[in-house]
Design a protein around this motif. Structure first.
Motif, PDB file in Angstrom:
ATOM      1  N   VAL A  16      15.044  19.537   6.406  1.00 27.04           N
ATOM      2  CA  VAL A  16      15.746  18.553   7.221  1.00 27.04           C
ATOM      3  C   VAL A  16      15.824  18.994   8.679  1.00 27.04           C
ATOM      4  O   VAL A  16      15.802  18.164   9.600  1.00 27.04           O
ATOM      5  N   ALA A  17      15.869  20.307   8.931  1.00 28.43           N
ATOM      6  CA  ALA A  17      15.905  20.791  10.313  1.00 28.43           C
ATOM      7  C   ALA A  17      14.624  20.445  11.055  1.00 28.43           C
ATOM      8  O   ALA A  17      14.652  20.131  12.248  1.00 28.43           O
ATOM      9  N   GLU A  18      13.489  20.498  10.356  1.00 27.83           N
ATOM     10  CA  GLU A  18      12.215  20.121  10.978  1.00 27.83           C
ATOM     11  C   GLU A  18      12.183  18.614  11.248  1.00 27.83           C
ATOM     12  O   GLU A  18      11.668  18.170  12.276  1.00 27.83           O
ATOM     13  N   ALA A  19      12.734  17.836  10.323  1.00 26.41           N
ATOM     14  CA  ALA A  19      12.774  16.385  10.517  1.00 26.41           C
ATOM     15  C   ALA A  19      13.681  16.022  11.689  1.00 26.41           C
ATOM     16  O   ALA A  19      13.395  15.084  12.437  1.00 26.41           O
ATOM     17  N   ARG A  20      14.768  16.761  11.877  1.00 22.40           N
ATOM     18  CA  ARG A  20      15.660  16.491  13.005  1.00 22.40           C
ATOM     19  C   ARG A  20      14.931  16.659  14.334  1.00 22.40           C
ATOM     20  O   ARG A  20      15.154  15.904  15.283  1.00 22.40           O
ATOM     21  N   LEU A  21      14.069  17.662  14.411  1.00 17.71           N
ATOM     22  CA  LEU A  21      13.282  17.854  15.631  1.00 17.71           C
ATOM     23  C   LEU A  21      12.380  16.656  15.888  1.00 17.71           C
ATOM     24  O   LEU A  21      12.182  16.243  17.031  1.00 17.71           O
ATOM     25  N   GLN A  22      11.829  16.100  14.795  1.00 19.31           N
ATOM     26  CA  GLN A  22      10.915  14.967  14.933  1.00 19.31           C
ATOM     27  C   GLN A  22      11.619  13.739  15.501  1.00 19.31           C
ATOM     28  O   GLN A  22      11.045  12.995  16.296  1.00 19.31           O
ATOM     29  N   ILE A  23      12.877  13.547  15.101  1.00 21.84           N
ATOM     30  CA  ILE A  23      13.602  12.357  15.559  1.00 21.84           C
ATOM     31  C   ILE A  23      14.557  12.684  16.709  1.00 21.84           C
ATOM     32  O   ILE A  23      15.379  11.858  17.086  1.00 21.84           O
ATOM     33  N   LYS A  24      14.447  13.935  17.218  1.00 20.12           N
ATOM     34  CA  LYS A  24      15.263  14.370  18.360  1.00 20.12           C
ATOM     35  C   LYS A  24      16.756  14.206  18.068  1.00 20.12           C
ATOM     36  O   LYS A  24      17.526  13.667  18.863  1.00 20.12           O
ATOM     37  N   GLN A  25      17.146  14.701  16.906  1.00 22.19           N
ATOM     38  CA  GLN A  25      18.535  14.624  16.450  1.00 22.19           C
ATOM     39  C   GLN A  25      19.117  16.040  16.440  1.00 22.19           C
ATOM     40  O   GLN A  25      18.586  16.932  15.777  1.00 22.19           O
ATOM     41  N   ASP A  26      20.200  16.253  17.197  1.00 20.87           N
ATOM     42  CA  ASP A  26      20.816  17.582  17.273  1.00 20.87           C
ATOM     43  C   ASP A  26      21.934  17.775  16.258  1.00 20.87           C
ATOM     44  O   ASP A  26      22.242  18.906  15.878  1.00 20.87           O
ATOM     45  N   GLU A  27      22.556  16.678  15.833  1.00 19.86           N
ATOM     46  CA  GLU A  27      23.707  16.769  14.936  1.00 19.86           C
ATOM     47  C   GLU A  27      23.255  16.718  13.477  1.00 19.86           C
ATOM     48  O   GLU A  27      22.138  16.326  13.162  1.00 19.86           O
ATOM     49  N   THR A  28      24.161  17.109  12.586  1.00 23.77           N
ATOM     50  CA  THR A  28      23.833  17.161  11.154  1.00 23.77           C
ATOM     51  C   THR A  28      24.495  16.038  10.357  1.00 23.77           C
ATOM     52  O   THR A  28      24.277  15.952   9.147  1.00 23.77           O
ATOM     53  N   TYR A  29      25.293  15.202  11.017  1.00 26.12           N
ATOM     54  CA  TYR A  29      26.044  14.177  10.268  1.00 26.12           C
ATOM     55  C   TYR A  29      25.132  13.183   9.563  1.00 26.12           C
ATOM     56  O   TYR A  29      25.516  12.554   8.578  1.00 26.12           O
ATOM     57  N   ASP A  30      23.896  13.012  10.069  1.00 25.53           N
ATOM     58  CA  ASP A  30      22.967  12.041   9.491  1.00 25.53           C
ATOM     59  C   ASP A  30      22.013  12.674   8.480  1.00 25.53           C
ATOM     60  O   ASP A  30      21.093  12.016   8.004  1.00 25.53           O
TER      61      ASP A  30
END
Length: 265
Positions: A16-30
C-alpha cells in the motif's frame, strides 16, 4: 475445465505504501480503499495475462483426458502437487508420479504420461480428474534474526540454490539488496539463511526490512501497471468522467468484472 484457487496469495503484489506514491497520497486514512483497488487491479492483470504474480495453489478439474497433454494455465507453475482421478469403483485414486512427467519450463506448463506409459482410465463423468498445482513469480517473506521465513506456497529450496529477493513499499532486510543473486546457506522447512557466495557464511541480517519483501521477483512492468491502474481508479472514482463538457465512459471499469463472469457451455 474448471480452475479454482485452493490456497490464495499471502499478500498483494504491491504494498500500500508503493500505491500511495502512485496516487501522491501522504496520509494513511484511505489505505483500506487503496488495498481494495490493489486487489482489483491484481485480479484484472492476472486474468488478462492468465498468470499468477504472488504464489497460489490451484485445483484444475477435467471431465476427460486430452489426446496429447494437460495444460496448466495461470503460471509460471513451479510445482505439481498431485494428479487424482475417480476410478470405476467410485473411489479417488492418486496417479503415481512414476507414470507422468511435467514440463514446467514453459507457460502454460504441460503434463503427459512418461515414455512407455499411458493415461490413467478415469470414470467417464464430469470433474473426474483433479490436478493440484502451485504457481507464481514470488511469495512474501519475513525476517527473524538472520533467517528469512517464507509465508506463502513456494518451491522447495535446497542448500546451494540461487535465489533473488525483491521488495515493495520499503526495503529488504539489511544488508540484502534486490537484483542480486544469493545462495541458500541453510534450509529448515520453509526458513532459510542466505550467503553471498556458494558455500559462504550466512549473512547476518541487521533488521527486518520494511514494506513487503518477497522471495522471487514480480515483473517490474506488472507492478507499474497495477500502480497506474490503482492511480486511475483513485482519480476516476465514478464509472464515467466529465471532461470539457463531454461525458466519457471508462470501459476498464466494466472489465474489472471479467474474472467473475459466468461462462456458458
Amino acid at each position: 475445465m474448471g480452475l479454482v484457487v485452493v490456497s490464495a496469495r499471502a499478500c498483494q503484489p504491491i504494498h500500500v505504501a508503493e500505491a500511495r506514491l502512485q496516487i501522491k497520497q501522504d496520509e494513511t486514512y484511505d489505505d483500506p480503499r487503496i488495498v481494495i483497488s490493489i486487489s482489483a487491479a491484481n485480479d484484472m492483470s492476472e486474468n488478462d495475462c492468465q498468470a499468477t504474480w504472488v504464489s497460489a495453489r490451484y485445483k484444475l478439474t477435467l471431465d476427460c483426458l486430452p489426446i496429447s497433454f494437460i495444460e496448466l494455465e495461470n503460471g509460471p507453475v513451479f510445482n505439481v502437487v498431485s494428479i487424482k482421478y475417480i476410478g470405476f469403483d467410485g473411489n479417488q485414486v492418486t496417479w503415481p508420479t512414476t507414470e507422468w512427467i511435467a514440463d514446467l519450463s514453459r507457460n502454460p506448463a504441460r503434463i503427459s504420461p512418461r515414455f512407455g506409459k499411458v493415461w490413467m482410465i478415469p470414470l467417464p463423468q464430469i470433474a473426474s480428474i483433479e490436478v493440484i498445482f502451485e504457481a507464481g513469480y514470488a511469495t512474501p517473506i519475513t525476517a527473524t534474526g538472520s533467517t528469512i521465513n517464507v509465508l506463502g506456497v513456494w518451491k522447495t529450496q535446497a542448500v546451494g540454490d540461487v535465489v533473488r529477493l525483491s521488495n515493495s513499499g520499503g526495503a529488504l532486510p539489511a544488508p540484502l539488496q534486490s537484483n542480486t543473486d544469493y545462495f541458500i546457506a541453510t534450509a529448515t522447512g520453509s526458513s532459510y539463511t542466505l550467503a553471498a557466495t556458494l558455500g559462504g557464511a550466512a549473512i547476518t541480517l541487521t533488521d527486518g526490512g520494511s514494506g513487503q519483501s518477497f522471495i522471487g521477483e514480480i515483473p517490474l512492468g506488472v507492478k507499474q501497471w497495477i500502480g497506474l491502474r490503482v492511480g486511475s481508479m483513485d482519480e476516476n472514482r465514478a464509472s464515467d468522467q466529465m471532461m470539457r463538457g463531454t461525458l466519457l465512459n471508462l470501459p476498464y471499469m466494466d472489465s474489472l468484472l471479467d474474472p467473475f463472469r459466468a461462462i456458458s457451455y
